[in-house]
Design a protein around this motif. Structure first.
Motif, PDB file in Angstrom:
ATOM      1  N   GLY A 156      13.084  -2.263  -6.693  1.00 57.22           N
ATOM      2  CA  GLY A 156      11.964  -1.687  -7.460  1.00 57.22           C
ATOM      3  C   GLY A 156      10.681  -1.696  -6.660  1.00 57.22           C
ATOM      4  N   GLU A 157      10.447  -2.745  -5.841  1.00 58.92           N
ATOM      5  CA  GLU A 157       9.224  -2.823  -5.046  1.00 58.92           C
ATOM      6  C   GLU A 157       9.199  -1.761  -3.970  1.00 58.92           C
ATOM      7  OE1 GLU A 157       8.394  -7.619  -5.467  1.00 58.92           O
ATOM      8  OE2 GLU A 157       8.937  -6.726  -3.537  1.00 58.92           O
ATOM      9  N   GLU A 158      10.349  -1.365  -3.447  1.00 59.92           N
ATOM     10  CA  GLU A 158      10.403  -0.352  -2.400  1.00 59.92           C
ATOM     11  C   GLU A 158      10.084   1.034  -2.931  1.00 59.92           C
ATOM     12  OE1 GLU A 158      13.832  -2.641   0.227  1.00 59.92           O
ATOM     13  OE2 GLU A 158      14.243  -0.691  -0.704  1.00 59.92           O
ATOM     14  N   GLU A 159      10.074   1.262  -4.242  1.00 59.53           N
ATOM     15  CA  GLU A 159       9.873   2.587  -4.823  1.00 59.53           C
ATOM     16  C   GLU A 159       8.474   2.754  -5.400  1.00 59.53           C
ATOM     17  OE1 GLU A 159      12.955   3.139  -7.624  1.00 59.53           O
ATOM     18  OE2 GLU A 159      14.533   3.141  -6.119  1.00 59.53           O
ATOM     19  N   LYS A 160       7.448   2.005  -4.886  1.00 58.53           N
ATOM     20  CA  LYS A 160       6.081   2.166  -5.361  1.00 58.53           C
ATOM     21  C   LYS A 160       5.561   3.542  -4.977  1.00 58.53           C
ATOM     22  CE  LYS A 160       4.643  -2.686  -5.296  1.00 58.53           C
ATOM     23  NZ  LYS A 160       3.723  -3.665  -4.690  1.00 58.53           N
ATOM     24  N   PRO A 161       4.713   4.130  -5.803  1.00 64.67           N
ATOM     25  CA  PRO A 161       4.192   5.459  -5.488  1.00 64.67           C
ATOM     26  C   PRO A 161       3.334   5.443  -4.232  1.00 64.67           C
ATOM     27  CG  PRO A 161       2.997   4.473  -7.336  1.00 64.67           C
ATOM     28  CD  PRO A 161       4.185   3.607  -7.071  1.00 64.67           C
ATOM     29  N   ALA A 162       3.273   6.621  -3.560  1.00 62.34           N
ATOM     30  CA  ALA A 162       2.532   6.726  -2.311  1.00 62.34           C
ATOM     31  C   ALA A 162       1.043   6.619  -2.563  1.00 62.34           C
ATOM     32  CB  ALA A 162       2.847   8.066  -1.636  1.00 62.34           C
ATOM     33  N   GLY A 163       0.321   6.171  -1.531  1.00 65.59           N
ATOM     34  CA  GLY A 163      -1.136   6.041  -1.657  1.00 65.59           C
ATOM     35  C   GLY A 163      -1.579   4.742  -1.038  1.00 65.59           C
ATOM     36  N   ALA A 164      -2.899   4.553  -0.962  1.00 65.84           N
ATOM     37  CA  ALA A 164      -3.444   3.332  -0.358  1.00 65.84           C
ATOM     38  C   ALA A 164      -2.991   2.118  -1.129  1.00 65.84           C
ATOM     39  CB  ALA A 164      -4.979   3.410  -0.339  1.00 65.84           C
ATOM     40  N   GLU A 165      -2.351   1.180  -0.438  1.00 61.20           N
ATOM     41  CA  GLU A 165      -1.888  -0.079  -1.007  1.00 61.20           C
ATOM     42  C   GLU A 165      -1.002   0.145  -2.236  1.00 61.20           C
ATOM     43  OE1 GLU A 165      -5.216  -2.539  -1.745  1.00 61.20           O
ATOM     44  OE2 GLU A 165      -5.794  -2.700   0.369  1.00 61.20           O
ATOM     45  N   GLY A 166      -0.248   1.231  -2.191  1.00 61.45           N
ATOM     46  CA  GLY A 166       0.720   1.472  -3.253  1.00 61.45           C
ATOM     47  C   GLY A 166       0.139   2.096  -4.499  1.00 61.45           C
ATOM     48  N   THR A 167      -1.121   2.510  -4.496  1.00 62.19           N
ATOM     49  CA  THR A 167      -1.715   3.136  -5.683  1.00 62.19           C
ATOM     50  C   THR A 167      -1.501   4.640  -5.641  1.00 62.19           C
ATOM     51  OG1 THR A 167      -3.840   3.319  -4.557  1.00 62.19           O
ATOM     52  CG2 THR A 167      -3.479   1.350  -5.876  1.00 62.19           C
ATOM     53  N   ALA A 168      -1.557   5.263  -6.794  1.00 59.57           N
ATOM     54  CA  ALA A 168      -1.355   6.708  -6.878  1.00 59.57           C
ATOM     55  C   ALA A 168      -2.561   7.442  -6.314  1.00 59.57           C
ATOM     56  CB  ALA A 168      -1.142   7.105  -8.338  1.00 59.57           C
ATOM     57  N   THR A 169      -2.363   8.595  -5.678  1.00 62.91           N
ATOM     58  CA  THR A 169      -3.445   9.411  -5.139  1.00 62.91           C
ATOM     59  C   THR A 169      -4.280   9.964  -6.288  1.00 62.91           C
ATOM     60  OG1 THR A 169      -2.054  10.054  -3.277  1.00 62.91           O
ATOM     61  CG2 THR A 169      -4.022  11.408  -3.706  1.00 62.91           C
ATOM     62  N   PRO A 170      -5.638   9.754  -6.283  1.00 62.84           N
ATOM     63  CA  PRO A 170      -6.468  10.225  -7.390  1.00 62.84           C
ATOM     64  C   PRO A 170      -6.501  11.750  -7.484  1.00 62.84           C
ATOM     65  CG  PRO A 170      -7.829   9.461  -5.567  1.00 62.84           C
ATOM     66  CD  PRO A 170      -6.426   9.071  -5.249  1.00 62.84           C
ATOM     67  N   THR A 171      -6.598  12.233  -8.699  1.00 58.85           N
ATOM     68  CA  THR A 171      -6.663  13.676  -8.935  1.00 58.85           C
ATOM     69  C   THR A 171      -8.069  14.173  -8.608  1.00 58.85           C
ATOM     70  OG1 THR A 171      -5.053  13.464 -10.731  1.00 58.85           O
ATOM     71  CG2 THR A 171      -6.356  15.499 -10.651  1.00 58.85           C
TER      72      THR A 171
END
Length: 256
Positions: A19-34
């Motif tokens: 589950g930890e390997e499937e974090k969403p892409a982005g800085a430090e695992g956060t989602a890219t802001p819209t």
């Protein structure tokens, strides 16, 4: 039983690791802001929202207002610079212009003091102080100020701007006058003003309009502040309204 328990713990650990390997892409695992989406106003859209309103004693100050503008000029053969400010009537808020039959009569009061100065040393030779509010007059205005003397209620001499005149060649007369109160006596005519469509506003601490012009972005707030920037997310540099125009009219003249 102990082997079974260890086996279950191993399976749980592996599931967590997956589950930890499937974090969403982005800085430090956060989602890219819209990206923020802005509404842009055009000159055509705002002019299409212009309507007329009859001016009355109750509503005139919603569309018109007095302001002080600097008016420097040379006077007399001595070529002295006359620093003075004009107290003039202009459009306010989203007001644009008044009808040809416009007229308004105002009475006003102010403070007035006269200094006579040595023309070489600027030393005060004598003064004629007035009582606060002892200056009063009444004037009818038929047009709004547009960069000339039109719309002028009175000349306002303040500490930052004085009327400098030679008096028989022996002294310089410095007249400092400041209007304190104005009162509408009568008004006639209509004003054209813009009722900005809701969809053109952008939200923030205070609503604002955005417009593009000449490769720049202009941000105009409801309270009349105007900014120029290359980035719609930034306020940028604050802009002064063009002489004789409200900030809204200046904004309108800058955007495409």
């Amino acid at each position: 039983m102990r082997r079974i328990a260890l086996g279950i713990a191993s399976v749980v650990f592996m599931l967590c690791a997956c589950g930890e390997e499937e974090k969403p892409a982005g800085a430090e695992g956060t989602a890219t802001p819209t990206p923020i989406s802005y509404s842009y106003a055009t000159e055509a859209a705002l002019r299409a929202a212009v309507s007329e309103k009859e001016l009355t004693a109750e509503n005139w100050s919603d569309y018109l207002g007095f302001t002080e503008v600097e008016d420097d000029r040379e006077i007399g053969e001595e070529k002295l610079i006359q620093y003075r400010e004009l107290y003039v009537l202009t459009t306010a808020g989203f007001g644009m212009e008044v009808s040809e039959d416009f007229s308004a009569s105002f009475s006003y009061t102010g403070d007035w003091i006269i200094y006579y100065r040595n023309p070489d040393t600027n030393e005060i030779l004598w003064s004629v102080p007035g009582e606060p509010g002892d200056y009063s007059d009444e004037k009818e205005i038929r047009e709004l100020y547009s960069g000339g003397s039109t719309g002028e209620l009175d000349r306002v001499y303040t500490g930052g701007g004085v009327d400098t005149i030679y008096n028989e060649g022996h002294a310089v007369v410095e007249e400092i006058r400041e209007i304190q109160t104005t009162e509408l006596k009568s008004i006639h005519g209509k004003v054209r003003f813009c009722e900005v469509p809701q969809e053109l506003w952008n939200s923030g601490d205070m609503r604002f309009l955005l417009g593009k012009g000449g490769g720049s972005v202009y941000r105009y707030y409801e309270d009349g502040r105007l900014f120029k920037s290359s980035d719609p997310a930034q306020e940028g540099e604050e802009q002064e309204p063009a002489e004789g125009y409200s900030p809204f009219m200046t904004f309108l003249s800058l955007i495409d």
